[in-house]
Design an enzyme around this catalytic site. Sequence first.
Site, mmCIF file in Angstrom:
data_model
loop_
_atom_site.group_PDB
_atom_site.id
_atom_site.type_symbol
_atom_site.label_atom_id
_atom_site.label_comp_id
_atom_site.label_asym_id
_atom_site.label_seq_id
_atom_site.Cartn_x
_atom_site.Cartn_y
_atom_site.Cartn_z
ATOM 1 N N ARG A 26 0.818 -1.224 0.000
ATOM 2 C CA ARG A 26 0.000 0.000 0.000
ATOM 3 C C ARG A 26 0.847 1.268 0.000
ATOM 4 O O ARG A 26 0.373 2.336 -0.391
ATOM 5 C CB ARG A 26 -0.934 0.008 1.205
ATOM 6 C CG ARG A 26 -2.133 -0.919 1.058
ATOM 7 C CD ARG A 26 -2.859 -1.110 2.379
ATOM 8 N NE ARG A 26 -3.265 0.157 2.986
ATOM 9 C CZ ARG A 26 -4.412 0.782 2.711
ATOM 10 N NH1 ARG A 26 -5.257 0.260 1.839
ATOM 11 N NH2 ARG A 26 -4.720 1.902 3.310
ATOM 12 N N ASN A 54 -1.381 11.126 26.852
ATOM 13 C CA ASN A 54 -1.721 11.531 25.496
ATOM 14 C C ASN A 54 -0.810 12.692 25.131
ATOM 15 O O ASN A 54 -0.902 13.768 25.730
ATOM 16 C CB ASN A 54 -3.186 11.969 25.389
ATOM 17 C CG ASN A 54 -4.145 10.840 25.644
ATOM 18 O OD1 ASN A 54 -3.917 9.709 25.224
ATOM 19 N ND2 ASN A 54 -5.240 11.125 26.332
ATOM 20 N N HIS A 64 2.224 16.295 30.609
ATOM 21 C CA HIS A 64 1.544 15.672 31.745
ATOM 22 C C HIS A 64 1.021 14.301 31.344
ATOM 23 O O HIS A 64 0.934 13.963 30.165
ATOM 24 C CB HIS A 64 0.379 16.536 32.232
ATOM 25 C CG HIS A 64 -0.737 16.648 31.224
ATOM 26 N ND1 HIS A 64 -0.688 17.477 30.126
ATOM 27 C CD2 HIS A 64 -1.935 16.002 31.134
ATOM 28 C CE1 HIS A 64 -1.798 17.362 29.417
ATOM 29 N NE2 HIS A 64 -2.573 16.461 30.001
#
Length: 302
Positions: free
Chosen positions: A32, A116, A129
């Site tokens: 791909r 995150n 954090h």
Amino acid sequence: MAESKPGLDLQTATHRRLNPLTGEWVLVSPQRTARPWQGQVEAAAPGALPRYEPSCYLQARSESGICRVISYSPRHDLSMGHMAVSDIRRLVDTWAHEYHSLGALPDINAVTIFENRGASMGASSRHPHGQVWANESVPDALVREAAHQLRHRAQHGSCLLCDYLARELASGERLVSLNEAFAVVVPFWAVWPFETLLLPRGHASAITELDSGARDALAAILKDLVTRYDAVFTVEFPYTMGLHQRPTDGGEHGHWHLHGHFYPPLLRSATVRKFMVGYEMLAGPQRDITPEVAAARLRALR
């Protein structure tokens, strides 16, 4: 866990790989990357959100828990890749403290430590954090991993991830980083382009079981890995990172092996990311570059 059939070229042929932790398969389609279209370029975040979203989910049952935020540094410009190893070591000790103290509460049966990184991964603050979510119920991801680790021990009398790491160390093909107590590999079954799996080399089911030397090694390899990520596209690499540790429900859980998942979305550049859409949403995950190619790229960077 056979890696291939005779004559199957894992670097060029479409094939499936089994994730032994969850029992799920991932489709690998290396060809791909030769497509003319090179993926969606990330746009700026949308403007104001509606005051009411009619498709908001409905709560089905109560769930008690505790959520905490851990600031990595007073400085806003110090992500984990730029922190001193000694400061990351203090963060590791904080993770251990939170896991132990929250897990000891009678209505907490699982403690998830995660980060995150970057706006594209949902980080709402630029201040580096992480978070700690302590739940009454054991999350589905831990339930699935626990079941497969327990089954492996029942069938083979050994730890699933200890056995898996031994194979990865013997091969070296998907190894990214290694020190005296920890290893980072691109797992054989990786879904995200530069996904990695962080594993202690000795059996431990939670971060609280790590001695001082192992905690030092964890801090060092975390800095090493994030530094490598930032060098891939010369940008602060976004990711979701989480530690999977044994549930705190009072069970024995000797089969559980501490590990960390890193899920970065970037695919071909700092602005082109992998989207889980179409086939991935309707059938199952698939990836465009092989885990071996991803590992080689990360291994070559410092």
